[in-house]
Design a protein around this motif. Sequence first.
Motif, short mmCIF file in Angstrom:
data_model
loop_
_atom_site.label_atom_id
_atom_site.label_comp_id
_atom_site.label_asym_id
_atom_site.label_seq_id
_atom_site.Cartn_x
_atom_site.Cartn_y
_atom_site.Cartn_z
N LEU A 161 32.48 -6.34 13.22
CA LEU A 161 33.75 -6.85 12.71
C LEU A 161 33.85 -6.46 11.25
N VAL A 162 34.95 -5.82 10.90
CA VAL A 162 35.12 -5.29 9.54
C VAL A 162 36.41 -5.86 8.96
N ARG A 163 36.39 -6.25 7.69
CA ARG A 163 37.60 -6.77 7.06
C ARG A 163 37.56 -6.52 5.56
N ALA A 164 38.75 -6.49 4.97
CA ALA A 164 38.90 -6.34 3.53
C ALA A 164 38.98 -7.72 2.90
N VAL A 165 38.25 -7.92 1.82
CA VAL A 165 38.31 -9.17 1.06
C VAL A 165 38.69 -8.82 -0.38
N SER A 166 39.32 -9.77 -1.05
CA SER A 166 39.80 -9.47 -2.40
C SER A 166 39.43 -10.58 -3.37
N SER A 167 39.47 -10.23 -4.65
CA SER A 167 39.22 -11.19 -5.72
C SER A 167 40.52 -11.66 -6.36
N LEU A 168 41.66 -11.41 -5.70
CA LEU A 168 42.95 -11.86 -6.23
C LEU A 168 42.98 -13.39 -6.25
N ARG A 191 45.86 -18.72 -5.93
CA ARG A 191 47.00 -19.53 -6.39
C ARG A 191 48.20 -18.66 -6.71
N ALA A 192 47.95 -17.40 -6.97
CA ALA A 192 49.04 -16.49 -7.34
C ALA A 192 49.47 -15.59 -6.19
N TYR A 193 48.55 -15.35 -5.20
CA TYR A 193 48.87 -14.43 -4.11
C TYR A 193 48.49 -15.04 -2.77
N LYS A 194 49.30 -14.75 -1.79
CA LYS A 194 48.98 -15.06 -0.39
C LYS A 194 48.58 -13.75 0.28
N THR A 195 47.31 -13.65 0.72
CA THR A 195 46.80 -12.40 1.25
C THR A 195 46.77 -12.42 2.78
N HIS A 196 46.89 -11.23 3.36
CA HIS A 196 46.84 -11.04 4.81
C HIS A 196 45.93 -9.85 5.08
N ALA A 197 44.74 -10.12 5.67
CA ALA A 197 43.76 -9.06 5.91
C ALA A 197 43.09 -9.30 7.26
#
Length: 214
Positions: A129-136, A139-145
């Motif tokens: 299982l592979v996914r992208a994670v972010s340090s955004l 509180r400022a961004y809603k992420t979809h990965a």
Amino acid sequence: RSDASSRGLGEAEETTSDAQGAFRLRGLRPGVTYSVMVRSDASSRIERASPHVQSVAMGEADRPGLDFLVFRRPAKVDLIGRVSAPREHLSAIRVEVATAANPSVPLHTRDLLVGNLFEFASLPRDTYLVRAVSSLDSRAYKTHAPTVRVTLEGDGGNVTLPFDATPRNADPQPASPFWLLLLTVAAAAALLNRRAIQDWHAARNAAAAAAGAS
């Protein structure tokens, strides 16, 4: 396993090599040309042979010295891919990989390479299982990965990971000092007006009582 077949006559013979790789095909007819090749099933450690096929014209005597170079299937392969994300977010993205059998524990985490590319080298053949994670800032961004499932076989795997970040709506602005002051003044005026009315009623009642007493 070694196979010999004659296209014109529709004949086919097969045999299995010994521990040293030697094989012997029996029952081939003199004067017939056969195509000889090495085959392996999906569970075999053999990936391919070179040459893929050899043509042999049989005579009256046995034909020795027919050699193939066999390549083993590598136990580990590479997983490569790219992250489909806006360019301005790429610097904040990393990629995690975990086995499908234990998805909550990442095996490796990698930064992106050039641009939006990533690589996990020498992974055992398995399902991942592979996914992208972010340090955004959440509180400022809603992420979809979404997580992508990939099974490594053959020469490896190649995947594309979707990633999107949507700015969240700004929090409502607090009331300005001017409106706070206006509300405070209005509340004070209402309180004073109520007290004035109460005092007027009290004075009126007192006057009425005095007139009645006289």
